[in-house]
Each structure stands twice: as C-alpha cells, then as structure tokens.
Design a protein around this motif. Structure first.
Motif, PDB file in Angstrom:
ATOM      1  N   ARG A 102       4.304 -10.669 -14.896  1.00 52.53           N
ATOM      2  CA  ARG A 102       4.366 -11.763 -13.935  1.00 52.53           C
ATOM      3  C   ARG A 102       3.396 -11.495 -12.784  1.00 52.53           C
ATOM      4  N   ILE A 103       3.025 -12.562 -12.095  1.00 49.55           N
ATOM      5  CA  ILE A 103       2.014 -12.472 -11.036  1.00 49.55           C
ATOM      6  C   ILE A 103       2.417 -11.453  -9.975  1.00 49.55           C
ATOM      7  N   GLY A 104       3.652 -11.515  -9.515  1.00 47.39           N
ATOM      8  CA  GLY A 104       4.100 -10.607  -8.460  1.00 47.39           C
ATOM      9  C   GLY A 104       4.021  -9.155  -8.884  1.00 47.39           C
ATOM     10  N   ALA A 105       4.375  -8.876 -10.146  1.00 48.19           N
ATOM     11  CA  ALA A 105       4.338  -7.499 -10.645  1.00 48.19           C
ATOM     12  C   ALA A 105       2.910  -6.966 -10.666  1.00 48.19           C
ATOM     13  N   GLN A 106       1.949  -7.826 -10.994  1.00 44.27           N
ATOM     14  CA  GLN A 106       0.565  -7.366 -11.065  1.00 44.27           C
ATOM     15  C   GLN A 106       0.026  -6.997  -9.687  1.00 44.27           C
ATOM     16  N   LEU A 107       0.338  -7.807  -8.685  1.00 49.40           N
ATOM     17  CA  LEU A 107      -0.115  -7.479  -7.331  1.00 49.40           C
ATOM     18  C   LEU A 107       0.642  -6.278  -6.777  1.00 49.40           C
ATOM     19  N   GLY A 108       1.934  -6.208  -7.084  1.00 48.62           N
ATOM     20  CA  GLY A 108       2.716  -5.070  -6.606  1.00 48.62           C
ATOM     21  C   GLY A 108       2.239  -3.757  -7.189  1.00 48.62           C
ATOM     22  N   HIS A 109       1.774  -3.794  -8.445  1.00 43.20           N
ATOM     23  CA  HIS A 109       1.274  -2.577  -9.079  1.00 43.20           C
ATOM     24  C   HIS A 109       0.075  -2.015  -8.331  1.00 43.20           C
ATOM     25  N   VAL A 110      -0.792  -2.888  -7.823  1.00 39.89           N
ATOM     26  CA  VAL A 110      -1.970  -2.425  -7.071  1.00 39.89           C
ATOM     27  C   VAL A 110      -1.525  -1.610  -5.856  1.00 39.89           C
ATOM     28  N   LEU A 111      -0.532  -2.116  -5.141  1.00 43.26           N
ATOM     29  CA  LEU A 111      -0.054  -1.422  -3.939  1.00 43.26           C
ATOM     30  C   LEU A 111       0.633  -0.105  -4.281  1.00 43.26           C
ATOM     31  N   GLU A 112       1.512  -0.135  -5.264  1.00 43.06           N
ATOM     32  CA  GLU A 112       2.308   1.046  -5.562  1.00 43.06           C
ATOM     33  C   GLU A 112       1.495   2.126  -6.279  1.00 43.06           C
ATOM     34  N   ALA A 113       0.518   1.706  -7.113  1.00 42.81           N
ATOM     35  CA  ALA A 113      -0.308   2.694  -7.807  1.00 42.81           C
ATOM     36  C   ALA A 113      -1.155   3.508  -6.842  1.00 42.81           C
ATOM     37  N   HIS A 114      -1.482   2.920  -5.688  1.00 42.60           N
ATOM     38  CA  HIS A 114      -2.286   3.623  -4.692  1.00 42.60           C
ATOM     39  C   HIS A 114      -1.450   4.133  -3.522  1.00 42.60           C
ATOM     40  N   GLY A 115      -0.110   4.078  -3.677  1.00 45.69           N
ATOM     41  CA  GLY A 115       0.765   4.615  -2.649  1.00 45.69           C
ATOM     42  C   GLY A 115       0.717   3.870  -1.339  1.00 45.69           C
ATOM     43  N   LEU A 116       0.426   2.571  -1.379  1.00 42.38           N
ATOM     44  CA  LEU A 116       0.295   1.789  -0.149  1.00 42.38           C
ATOM     45  C   LEU A 116       1.610   1.167   0.286  1.00 42.38           C
ATOM     46  N   SER A 117       2.577   1.051  -0.616  1.00 43.19           N
ATOM     47  CA  SER A 117       3.898   0.538  -0.255  1.00 43.19           C
ATOM     48  C   SER A 117       4.841   0.770  -1.426  1.00 43.19           C
ATOM     49  N   THR A 118       6.121   0.628  -1.163  1.00 45.92           N
ATOM     50  CA  THR A 118       7.136   0.756  -2.216  1.00 45.92           C
ATOM     51  C   THR A 118       8.261  -0.223  -1.939  1.00 45.92           C
ATOM     52  N   GLY A 119       9.043  -0.474  -3.003  1.00 50.06           N
ATOM     53  CA  GLY A 119      10.278  -1.228  -2.866  1.00 50.06           C
ATOM     54  C   GLY A 119      10.126  -2.595  -2.234  1.00 50.06           C
ATOM     55  N   ARG A 120      11.012  -2.884  -1.275  1.00 51.20           N
ATOM     56  CA  ARG A 120      11.070  -4.213  -0.663  1.00 51.20           C
ATOM     57  C   ARG A 120       9.776  -4.558   0.070  1.00 51.20           C
ATOM     58  N   GLU A 121       9.159  -3.547   0.679  1.00 46.84           N
ATOM     59  CA  GLU A 121       7.919  -3.809   1.409  1.00 46.84           C
ATOM     60  C   GLU A 121       6.834  -4.334   0.468  1.00 46.84           C
ATOM     61  N   THR A 122       6.799  -3.821  -0.760  1.00 43.54           N
ATOM     62  CA  THR A 122       5.815  -4.300  -1.732  1.00 43.54           C
ATOM     63  C   THR A 122       6.000  -5.787  -1.995  1.00 43.54           C
ATOM     64  N   GLY A 123       7.247  -6.181  -2.246  1.00 39.79           N
ATOM     65  CA  GLY A 123       7.511  -7.598  -2.499  1.00 39.79           C
ATOM     66  C   GLY A 123       7.116  -8.480  -1.341  1.00 39.79           C
ATOM     67  N   GLU A 124       7.389  -8.024  -0.126  1.00 36.78           N
ATOM     68  CA  GLU A 124       7.051  -8.815   1.061  1.00 36.78           C
ATOM     69  C   GLU A 124       5.538  -8.953   1.217  1.00 36.78           C
ATOM     70  N   ARG A 125       4.817  -7.851   0.951  1.00 34.97           N
ATOM     71  CA  ARG A 125       3.357  -7.907   1.086  1.00 34.97           C
ATOM     72  C   ARG A 125       2.730  -8.794   0.010  1.00 34.97           C
ATOM     73  N   VAL A 126       3.308  -8.776  -1.183  1.00 38.81           N
ATOM     74  CA  VAL A 126       2.792  -9.620  -2.264  1.00 38.81           C
ATOM     75  C   VAL A 126       2.967 -11.097  -1.916  1.00 38.81           C
ATOM     76  N   VAL A 127       4.165 -11.473  -1.456  1.00 39.90           N
ATOM     77  CA  VAL A 127       4.411 -12.870  -1.096  1.00 39.90           C
ATOM     78  C   VAL A 127       3.491 -13.292   0.053  1.00 39.90           C
TER      79      VAL A 127
END
Length: 581
Positions: A102-127
């Motif tokens: 899904r679209i959100g998972a793809q953008l969230g992967h970019v953040l989490e793979a580079h250690g830029l965010s995790t968990g709820r913060e990732t979802g908020e940054r994606v939206v």
C-alpha cells in the motif's frame, strides 16, 4: 559552493559507450535541466549518480557528493546516500511503485529503513507528506494500492516518496512526460513549492518545462555534453547544432495547423457508451453516449485529462473493450462489438499504436519479427527489405533488427510500435499517446511521416494526446473529453483560437510557453471527480470559474456554436479567446 561535482563520467555497456566524459556541477538549491534526444545518455547519467546502472555496465570517472566519491562505492555506502542525500522520481511511477505494498507502507519504509522515524511518528509523517503533495484525502490514500490511483496521483506519490527523507538532490527523470497538461502544470508547481533548498536535476525532452523550471541547462548529444550554461542564454543563442535542432523541433500552440477537411466519413461512433463494474455493485461510466466521426484522410485528435475516457473510447471503437451501448460504423457497415467477431480485413484496416510500447512489444521476439508480425498474421509476410524500410521510416537503422524490446529506449520502442502498425498498410491508425515518449526531433520526424503517409494514401488517424501543441500541428479537428463526455468538438484552428468550453480554455492555459518566452502555465485547481460519483449537472462545474446555479442543476447537451459543437450552457455568451477570458 558545489554540492555535486561530476567529472569525466563514462558509462559503457560492452563495447557501446552511452555516456562519454560528462562534466557538470550542481549547487545547493539549484535546478539543472538535462535535455537531449532519445538515447543521448540523459537517463544513464542519472542512474549512474545513484549507482543504479545495470550490473554489466562499466562506470568510470568521478561523482562527488559533498566531497564523497560515489563511483566505485560499496552498496552499503550507496544505500546510505539514496533517498536521504539523492532521491529519484522515475519516469513511470506504476513500474517504480511496489504493486504489493500500500502507498503508506512504501513511504513509511523509506523513513524506517534509514532510521528517520518509527511507529506512530512514521504514519504521521507519511500522511503529512501526502497532504503536502496535494493527494486528496491522504489519511485514506495511505491504504490505497498503486493501481487504484490515477497517473497524476501516482506521480504525486513518487514525489512524496522522493522528498520524504529531505534529500539534498532530487533527480526527476521525465516526471511529467506521461501526464496531461493540467496535471503537468500541477506537478511542476508542486516541485517548485516543495523542494525548498533541494537541488533539482530535471531530465526531460520538453524544453518548455526546462525553460520554466531550471536556471541552467545541459544539452547531451550521443553521450557527450554538446552545450551547457544559463538556460536563458543557451535557449536564446544556442551554439551547438544539437541544441538548435531541439529548439527547432519544439511545437508551438500559436502556429496554425491543418485546415478542416471536407471528405466523406469513414469511421463513426454512434451513441457509444462503456461501463465497468465497480465495488459494491456500482457501475462506472467510462464513456457516456459518445458521437464521433472520422473522415477519410483526416486526423481527429482526442484530448483531455487522465481518466477522461480518451483511451477507453478508442478501444471501444477498435473492439478491444465491449461497449454497453451504441454502434461503431466503418465504411458504411456496422461492426461487431468485440474484435474477435470482426472480419480479418477490418482488423487489418484498423491498427493501434499503444501508449506503453514496453508492454505492447513481445519481450521474446526480435525487432524484425515484431515489425513483420501483422503481415505474417495476415498471411502476407513482409520481406526483409520492407521491414528495413519500415524501420527507416521511423528513424531506426538496420542495427535494431536483431535487438529485443528490453534493449530499446522508451523512444526507440515507440518507434518500433509505430513501424509495426504502419507495415500493415491500414486505412485507420489509432495513435494512443504514440509520440509522448519521443524527444522533439524524433517526434517531428514521426509526425512528418504520418502526414506524408496520410497525404499519399488517405490514411485516417485518430490521435489521442495530451500535448496540445503537437495536436495543433497534426489535427484537422479536435474532440475534448471530460469525465467520459465529449464536451467540445471543433476544427483544430478554431478550437485553438477561440475555444467554446471553459475546460478547453483551461487545457490551453496549462501548456508551458515555448523556450525563451515569458510566462508560466496556469494551474487548473482540483482533480477530475470520480466517475463512480460524478457531480450533478455539468460534469465540469466544480472546477469551472464560470459556473452558475443552472450549471449545477442541469447537464447540458452538446449543441452547435459556430463551427463547433459544445456542451456548455454559456457557450454563446463567453469569450474565451486568449487574453479575453
């Protein structure tokens, strides 16, 4: 200050040198346009910056990002650079996005793979990022799959994925080539607004886009730098033959096109409607009661935004999709709705050049077999000389005969697809965005070829396109579609000089000015409504600056207005000529 320094960049594929000693610098926040013909090395240069050239490629020279050498760097080093330091927007977002995520998972992967965010913060940054790129209802779209989005929406997602890690450099490879003019204007305005201090490398064959977006331009020719400098200087007084050729090939919206033809009708759609089943039993009306006639020796263009129904209408005419209602008439005879039920001669007479050449060419066949296939199927095999001549007509020499589809650039693949259609000697040629992937000089050659064949044989052409300047060059008449309806049909010159429908005016205003001329494309706000829940009344009224209460209440029928026919209640009272709207 230099952010990126490229020196002597060379890319070899076996014995072929596709990038040959390229030098350039990029400063923080600067926009550099890279232009050139298909096969000039533009995309290979961009891929080398991120270490994305195929494993068989030999890359030499120097690529320094803030002093860090990237040529020869290990994969972990390159992984650390990608997305966070250099990010890329690819030409085809549908191929670049993972169809299984899904679209959100793809953008969230970019953040989490580079250690830029995790968990709820990732979802908020994606939206927040999807909201920043103008995706409607981003909290819901994070759950969407790539295939559920329109082309413009997918490109917004690609830009969001590229910018979410706040890279120093954004490489955009033909980011607007496949987009219609209104979405292109939105995407360009979006890039301008969002990249802030991010440097931009914009790879495109649209010189008008470069003129409006980039301070500097680099012109490539056969793998080498032909010319570079300030965009205004290079386009205003080019010194290289390659640059002059590119500028000469730029189509102009204000250049008169061919006059309307007085000829017998050859192919007609009468009340043609196409519906698809959608979720929860709803019916999606892709085309609504379309009436259209193509005359002998005429080019009739169909224009409109993505999702307007252009390609679906063409496919229904060809029998590739089954219409829910209406009739297709060819040479005075009603045709069967489905292609398999039509006579072989009719299938030969009506040929199609698909929008996506990579998907329409058999990956297991060589070019010689691909081009000759229609004649082989018809039981009249083409000779080697005829196949060679067909390729020569579209600007390809004999070195391409033994290649496979994956060994062709996008522009080369499209030329092969055109050669394949023309070798069948059709009476009607349907071109679905057939020149969108071609650079300016090759596009000019192909358009001249189509006009020459048309003059010699009386070929009728149904020309689907989003480049209105190209449409003006070739079209005798133009049909404008919006949300499945033909809202205006007029002689080409009349439509471009005095459009009758506000939507047509908006399309024309969204075209970038030619290189060297002032101005920027106007952005048509909003998105095309969902065909699952079209607005009441005139389908364009939610985005129309001239809409009145009556427009919201009653759907206008198409009626005569001068030499045009238009579906607008206010067509007679509005003066939509340029500068007077």
């Amino acid at each position: 200050m230099t952010l990126l320094s490229v020196r002597g960049l060379t890319v070899r594929h076996g014995n072929a040198v596709v990038v040959d000693g390229v030098d350039f610098d990029v400063a923080p926040g600067e926009a550099l346009g890279i232009v050139g013909e298909s096969g000039s090395g533009k995309t290979q240069t961009a891929l080398a910056l991120l270490g994305l050239t195929p494993g068989s490629a030999d890359v030499s020279g120097s690529i320094r990002l803030d002093g860090q050498e990237l040529v020869g760097a290990t994969e972990p080093v390159l992984d650390a650079v990608r997305a966070t330091r250099i990010a890329m927007v690819f030409q085809d977002p549908l191929q670049a996005l993972n169809p299984y995520l899904r679209i959100g998972a793809q953008l969230g992967h970019v953040l989490e793979a580079h250690g830029l965010s995790t968990g709820r913060e990732t979802g908020e940054r994606v939206v927040a990022m999807l909201d920043a790129v103008g995706l409607p209802d981003p909290a819901r779209q994070v759950l969407a799959w790539p295939h559920e989005l329109s082309g413009g929406m997918r490109q917004r997602v690609m830009i969001a994925a590229a910018l979410i890690a706040e890279p120093a450099i954004l490489v955009a490879d033909e980011p607007t080539t496949a987009l219609d003019v209104t979405v292109q204007a939105q995407i360009l305005a979006l890039l301008d607004r969002l990249r802030r201090d991010t440097a931009l490398l914009l790879i495109t064959h649209d010189l008008g886009v470069v003129a409006g977006q980039c301070e500097r331009v680099l012109v490539m020719d056969r793998g080498r730098v032909a010319e570079t400098g300030a965009t205004r200087d290079v386009f205003g007084a080019p010194s290289a033959n390659a640059t002059r050729a590119l500028l000469d090939a730029v189509p102009r919206l204000d250049a008169p096109g061919p006059a309307a033809r007085d000829a017998p009708g050859l192919l007609a759609a009468e009340g043609l409607s196409v519906r698809y089943r959608a979720r929860r039993g709803k019916a999606l009306a892709a085309v609504k009661s379309a009436d259209l006639e193509l005359k002998e020796g005429e080019t009739l263009a169909i224009v409109g935004e993505s999702g307007s129904g252009k390609s679906t209408l063409a496919r229904a005419i060809l029998g590739l999709v089954s219409p829910a209602a209406g009739t297709v008439v060819y040479a005075g005879q009603a045709l069967a709705r489905d292609l398999v039920d039509r006579a072989g001669t009719t299938r030969r007479d009506l040929q199609l050049v698909f929008q996506d050449p990579a998907a329409s060419l058999d990956p297991q066949m060589r070019v010689s077999s691909i081009v000759g296939e229609p004649r082989a199927i018809a039981g009249n095999p083409a000779t080697a000389g005829e196949i060679t001549a067909a390729l020569a007509d579209v600007g390809l020499d004999t070195t391409f005969l033994d290649r496979y589809a994956h060994q062709l650039s996008g522009g080369q693949a499209q030329r092969v697809a055109i050669a394949r259609a023309l070798i069948a000697r059709p009476t009607v040629l349907v071109c679905d965005e057939a020149v969108a992937a071609l650079d300016g000089t090759v596009r000019t050659t192909v358009l001249a070829l189509l006009r020459e064949i048309q003059a010699r044989t009386g070929l009728a052409i149904l020309f689907i396109a989003h480049d209105l300047a190209v449409v003006r060059q070739i079209a005798h008449r133009v049909a404008v579609m919006y949300l499945g309806e033909i809202v205006e049909l007029a002689p080409g010159n009349e439509l471009f000089e005095r459009p009758r429908h506000p939507y047509t005016r908006a399309l024309l205003d969204a075209v970038p000015p030619p290189p060297g001329e002032a101005g920027r494309p106007a952005v048509l706000p909003g998105e095309v409504p969902s065909p699952l829940s079209p607005p009441p009344g005139c389908v364009f009224h939610p985005r129309c600056r001239y809409a009145e209460d009556g427009c919201r209440a009653e759907a206008p029928a198409r009626r005569a207005a001068g030499n045009s026919s238009v579906a607008c209640r206010r067509a007679e009272e509005l003066d939509l000529a340029r500068g007077r709207a």
